[in-house]
Design an enzyme around this catalytic site. Structure first.
Site, PDB file in Angstrom:
ATOM      1  N   LYS A  22       1.638   4.222 -19.808  1.00 40.20           N
ATOM      2  CA  LYS A  22       2.304   4.222 -20.984  1.00 40.20           C
ATOM      3  C   LYS A  22       1.943   3.355 -22.001  1.00 40.20           C
ATOM      4  CE  LYS A  22       6.533   1.979 -21.339  1.00 40.20           C
ATOM      5  NZ  LYS A  22       6.697   1.251 -22.440  1.00 40.20           N
ATOM      6  N   ASN A  23       1.896   2.155 -21.762  1.00 37.76           N
ATOM      7  CA  ASN A  23       1.369   1.114 -22.632  1.00 37.76           C
ATOM      8  C   ASN A  23       0.005   1.232 -22.955  1.00 37.76           C
ATOM      9  OD1 ASN A  23       3.913   0.379 -22.468  1.00 37.76           O
ATOM     10  ND2 ASN A  23       3.805  -1.147 -21.208  1.00 37.76           N
ATOM     11  N   CYS A 117      12.785  -2.382 -25.720  1.00 41.57           N
ATOM     12  CA  CYS A 117      13.224  -3.042 -24.706  1.00 41.57           C
ATOM     13  C   CYS A 117      13.972  -4.349 -25.439  1.00 41.57           C
ATOM     14  CB  CYS A 117      12.844  -3.266 -23.412  1.00 41.57           C
ATOM     15  SG  CYS A 117      12.326  -1.642 -22.620  1.00 41.57           S
ATOM     16  N   ARG A 122      11.319 -10.966 -29.653  1.00 42.11           N
ATOM     17  CA  ARG A 122       9.779 -10.035 -29.741  1.00 42.11           C
ATOM     18  C   ARG A 122       9.362  -9.763 -31.355  1.00 42.11           C
ATOM     19  NH1 ARG A 122      10.232  -4.766 -26.182  1.00 42.11           N
ATOM     20  NH2 ARG A 122       8.018  -5.181 -25.787  1.00 42.11           N
ATOM     21  N   ASP A 125       4.874 -11.657 -35.603  1.00 38.35           N
ATOM     22  CA  ASP A 125       4.230 -12.698 -36.452  1.00 38.35           C
ATOM     23  C   ASP A 125       2.806 -12.763 -36.385  1.00 38.35           C
ATOM     24  OD1 ASP A 125       5.342 -13.949 -34.146  1.00 38.35           O
ATOM     25  OD2 ASP A 125       4.145 -15.382 -34.635  1.00 38.35           O
ATOM     26  N   ASP A 305       6.376  -7.033 -16.565  1.00 39.52           N
ATOM     27  CA  ASP A 305       6.998  -5.846 -16.597  1.00 39.52           C
ATOM     28  C   ASP A 305       7.371  -5.311 -15.068  1.00 39.52           C
ATOM     29  OD1 ASP A 305       5.202  -4.179 -19.171  1.00 39.52           O
ATOM     30  OD2 ASP A 305       6.795  -5.396 -18.927  1.00 39.52           O
ATOM     31  N   ILE A 327       7.342 -15.060 -19.908  1.00 43.66           N
ATOM     32  CA  ILE A 327       6.858 -14.189 -21.093  1.00 43.66           C
ATOM     33  C   ILE A 327       7.747 -14.011 -22.192  1.00 43.66           C
ATOM     34  CG2 ILE A 327       5.501 -12.238 -21.923  1.00 43.66           C
ATOM     35  CD1 ILE A 327       3.667 -13.707 -20.362  1.00 43.66           C
ATOM     36  N   ARG A 397      12.348   6.656 -20.757  1.00 48.23           N
ATOM     37  CA  ARG A 397      11.446   6.101 -21.766  1.00 48.23           C
ATOM     38  C   ARG A 397       9.802   5.836 -21.294  1.00 48.23           C
ATOM     39  NH1 ARG A 397      12.956   1.262 -25.192  1.00 48.23           N
ATOM     40  NH2 ARG A 397      10.893   1.714 -25.840  1.00 48.23           N
TER      41      ARG A 397
HETATM   42  C1  EPZ Z   1       3.970  -5.063 -24.495  1.00 51.01           C
HETATM   43  O1  EPZ Z   1       5.145  -5.647 -25.114  1.00 51.01           O
HETATM   44  C2  EPZ Z   1       4.389  -4.145 -23.558  1.00 51.01           C
HETATM   45  N1  EPZ Z   1       4.928  -3.024 -24.375  1.00 51.01           N
HETATM   46  C3  EPZ Z   1       5.472  -4.647 -22.551  1.00 51.01           C
HETATM   47  O2  EPZ Z   1       6.168  -3.767 -21.977  1.00 51.01           O
HETATM   48  C4  EPZ Z   1       5.231  -5.933 -21.772  1.00 51.01           C
HETATM   49  O3  EPZ Z   1       6.314  -6.298 -21.371  1.00 51.01           O
HETATM   50  C5  EPZ Z   1       4.463  -6.808 -22.948  1.00 51.01           C
HETATM   51  O4  EPZ Z   1       3.465  -6.366 -23.460  1.00 51.01           O
HETATM   52  C6  EPZ Z   1       3.738  -8.165 -22.117  1.00 51.01           C
HETATM   53  O5  EPZ Z   1       2.923  -7.603 -21.133  1.00 51.01           O
HETATM   54  C7  EPZ Z   1       4.186  -2.069 -24.876  1.00 51.01           C
HETATM   55  O6  EPZ Z   1       2.849  -2.116 -24.644  1.00 51.01           O
HETATM   56  C8  EPZ Z   1       4.759  -0.974 -25.644  1.00 51.01           C
HETATM   57  P1  EPZ Z   1       3.456  -9.254 -26.306  1.00 51.01           P
HETATM   58  P2  EPZ Z   1       4.585  -6.506 -26.552  1.00 51.01           P
HETATM   59  O7  EPZ Z   1       3.254  -9.172 -27.679  1.00 51.01           O
HETATM   60  O8  EPZ Z   1       3.199  -6.242 -27.221  1.00 51.01           O
HETATM   61  C9  EPZ Z   1       5.627 -12.949 -28.030  1.00 51.01           C
HETATM   62  C10 EPZ Z   1       7.482  -2.110 -20.751  1.00 51.01           C
HETATM   63  O9  EPZ Z   1       8.179  -2.446 -19.789  1.00 51.01           O
HETATM   64  N2  EPZ Z   1       5.253 -12.698 -29.279  1.00 51.01           N
HETATM   65  O10 EPZ Z   1       2.529  -9.319 -25.340  1.00 51.01           O
HETATM   66  O11 EPZ Z   1       5.747  -6.525 -27.354  1.00 51.01           O
HETATM   67  C11 EPZ Z   1       7.013 -12.022 -27.538  1.00 51.01           C
HETATM   68  O12 EPZ Z   1       8.008 -12.223 -28.186  1.00 51.01           O
HETATM   69  C12 EPZ Z   1       7.326  -2.973 -21.838  1.00 51.01           C
HETATM   70  O13 EPZ Z   1       6.611  -1.365 -20.649  1.00 51.01           O
HETATM   71  C13 EPZ Z   1       5.510 -13.262 -30.629  1.00 51.01           C
HETATM   72  O14 EPZ Z   1       6.184 -14.419 -30.361  1.00 51.01           O
HETATM   73  O15 EPZ Z   1       4.428  -7.982 -25.918  1.00 51.01           O
HETATM   74  C14 EPZ Z   1       6.741 -12.400 -26.063  1.00 51.01           C
HETATM   75  O16 EPZ Z   1       7.503 -13.353 -25.860  1.00 51.01           O
HETATM   76  C15 EPZ Z   1       8.434  -4.129 -22.143  1.00 51.01           C
HETATM   77  N3  EPZ Z   1       4.624 -12.817 -31.755  1.00 51.01           N
HETATM   78  C16 EPZ Z   1       5.216 -12.465 -25.834  1.00 51.01           C
HETATM   79  O17 EPZ Z   1       4.819 -12.981 -27.018  1.00 51.01           O
HETATM   80  C17 EPZ Z   1       4.100 -11.670 -31.886  1.00 51.01           C
HETATM   81  O18 EPZ Z   1       3.628 -11.283 -33.002  1.00 51.01           O
HETATM   82  C18 EPZ Z   1       4.581 -11.518 -25.071  1.00 51.01           C
HETATM   83  O19 EPZ Z   1       4.625 -10.194 -26.011  1.00 51.01           O
HETATM   84  C19 EPZ Z   1       3.924 -10.858 -30.651  1.00 51.01           C
HETATM   85  C20 EPZ Z   1       4.326 -11.230 -29.344  1.00 51.01           C
END
Ligand code: EPZ
Length: 430
Positions: A22-23, A117, A122, A125, A305, A327, A397
């Site tokens: 999915k991702n 989720c 999230r 920035d 995840d 994370i 989803r």
């Molecule tokens: C992706 O989310 C996945 N979703 C998530 O899977 C997964 O948990 C996550 O990556 C980590 O592997 C999709 O791909 C659609 P991140 P994403 O940006 O991109 C912080 C599932 O269950 N952050 O790697 O949102 C953020 O808050 C879902 O399939 C910032 O601070 O994750 C988090 O604490 C849930 N600023 C950490 O980084 C930003 O601009 C990692 O987030 C971006 C992220």
């Protein structure tokens, strides 16, 4: 709202085919609109988030031809609007990839702020930092993210954290920018690599995906391609932990074992047998599982995840297990639901202390988010008695035909939408 009703106690036994990731698919569907030719995508997961994204690109003028439930042809030639804003797109996280794709192709994009989720704040920035480094102005107004650039020029971008979303989104915005872009501290997840490979199959020039440093040379245009999405490591891991929790013996098929190494290592630690084949992994659960400790990390560490799924399994492992979530800041909400089933878990900050119990007992529980919902299903399959999981729209989803696949492994689970059907199930299973 639909529910799953489950009678626990049956070990899961047999083989299950794993679907496309999915991702990866979310980034790939967004990237597909960057060509003005037809792009064919295979092994697409037939899940809600993907269908919402396909609807969104169709609404702005892309041609979307669903060849079958796992194959789609997309052509971005006739896109007439650069504003993506509807009630469905607000609910998914992957919507923000349309920002990078539309900005990268048309130098302008307006996309509703992303949903997804509820596992933490999230922010986006890092995405905005990348777009601005490439020369775009980014504003957030009326619930929309508006990004625009006269020209997009390559830049040297340092991510503050290895964000999956930001890495993919900046790749999308940079593949047609002028000159060279370097993304430092890039995410290395398999789905990041898959999106990069897909873009390269369309004529992009991306090197280093899967390492900390991704190097992109902008190209003038992207072209047609045919591409098959990698298997979903999280769906596979979910079934693997379900096998452990139900003391089963399953083979997950159509997977890439290397992507499952973190899960396999933990299954071995708690006493399961794990056997790897070319495109399959077999998990044989021990009669008595034992505790372990883990911390979620970016790839190749243990995936966040899969944290709710392993934690659920650990509630039935002898001894005290420690799970640390590094994370997201709010990914233990499901613990209260598990406690209703007899689990003994204490959450202190971003750490869960899990004391193994002899058994879980069935209860009415809620799916609070995608992976929390999957862990409720695992708990129900392992528990004594009947479990009803509410709000399964969250689970749908990201999991395709989850109840059907579990039934094929001997799980007693039905998708219902009324109390009458719950009672009917109770009578049927006795
Ligand atoms: C992706 O989310 C996945 N979703 C998530 O899977 C997964 O948990 C996550 O990556 C980590 O592997 C999709 O791909 C659609 P991140 P994403 O940006 O991109 C912080 C599932 O269950 N952050 O790697 O949102 C953020 O808050 C879902 O399939 C910032 O601070 O994750 C988090 O604490 C849930 N600023 C950490 O980084 C930003 O601009 C990692 O987030 C971006 C992220």
């Amino acid at each position: 709202m639909e529910q799953y009703v489950i009678k626990g106690g049956n070990p899961l036994v047999g083989e299950v085919e794993i679907g496309g990731a999915k991702n990866a698919a979310l980034g790939i569907v967004a990237a597909a609109i960057m060509a003005d030719e037809t792009v064919t995508i295979e092994n697409l997961p037939d899940v809600r988030d993907i269908n919402v994204l396909l609807n969104a690109i169709e609404c702005i003028g892309a041609i979307v031809d669903r060849v079958d439930s796992h194959t789609v042809r997309i052509n971005g030639r006739y896109i007439g609007s650069l504003c993506v804003d509807n009630e469905y797109i607000k609910k998914i996280r992957g919507s923000y990839y349309l920002l990078g794709a539309l900005l990268g192709k048309y130098k302008k994009a307006e996309v509703a702020l992303p949903g997804g989720c509820n596992i933490g704040s999230r922010p986006i920035d890092q995405h905005i930092k990348g777009f601005e480094a490439l020369g775009a102005t980014v504003d957030i107004e009326y619930g929309l993210i508006i990004a625009e650039a006269e020209r997009l020029r390559g830049s040297h971008i340092f991510l503050d954290m290895a964000s999956v979303g930001a890495t993919i989104n900046i790749m999308l915005a940079a593949v047609m920018a002028e000159g060279r872009t370097i993304i430092e501290n890039a995410a290395k997840e398999p789905h990041v690599v898959d999106v990069a490979n897909f873009l390269n199959s369309m004529g992009a020039n991306i090197k280093g995906a899967g390492t900390d440093v991704i190097r992109i040379r902008g190209v003038a245009s992207l072209h047609k391609t045919e591409y098959s999405i990698i298997p979903d490591q999280i769906e596979a891991g979910t079934f693997m932990f379900a096998a452990a929790a139900t003391k089963g013996d399953i083979m997950v098929k159509s997977v890439i074992p290397k992507h499952l190494e973190a899960a396999s290592a933990k299954l071995l630690e708690i006493g399961c047998e794990v056997e790897e084949f070319d495109d399959a992994v077999r998990v044989v659960a021990a009669k008595q599982l034992r505790q372990t400790h883990l911390k979620t990390l970016t790839y190749p560490g243990f995936p966040t995840d899969m944290q709710p799924q392993i934690a659920t399994t650990l509630t039935l492992c002898r001894g005290t297990s420690i799970v640390t979530e590094s994370i997201f800041e709010n990914r233990f909400k499901y613990v209260d639901e598990l406690s209703r089933m007899g689990a003994k878990i204490k959450v202190e900050g971003n750490t869960a202390i899990i004391e193994g119990v002899e058994k879980l007992t069935g209860a009415r529980v809620n799916a609070l988010d995608l992976r929390a919902g999957a862990s409720m299903v695992i708990a129900g399959l392992a528990a004594e008695g009947i479990t009803v999981v509410e709000d399964i729209v969250y689970i749908q989803r990201g999991y395709e035909r989850l109840d059907e696949k579990l039934r094929s492994l001997g799980g007693q689970i039905e998708r219902v939408s009324s109390e009458k059907e719950v009672q009917k199930f109770r009578l049927m299973v006795g």
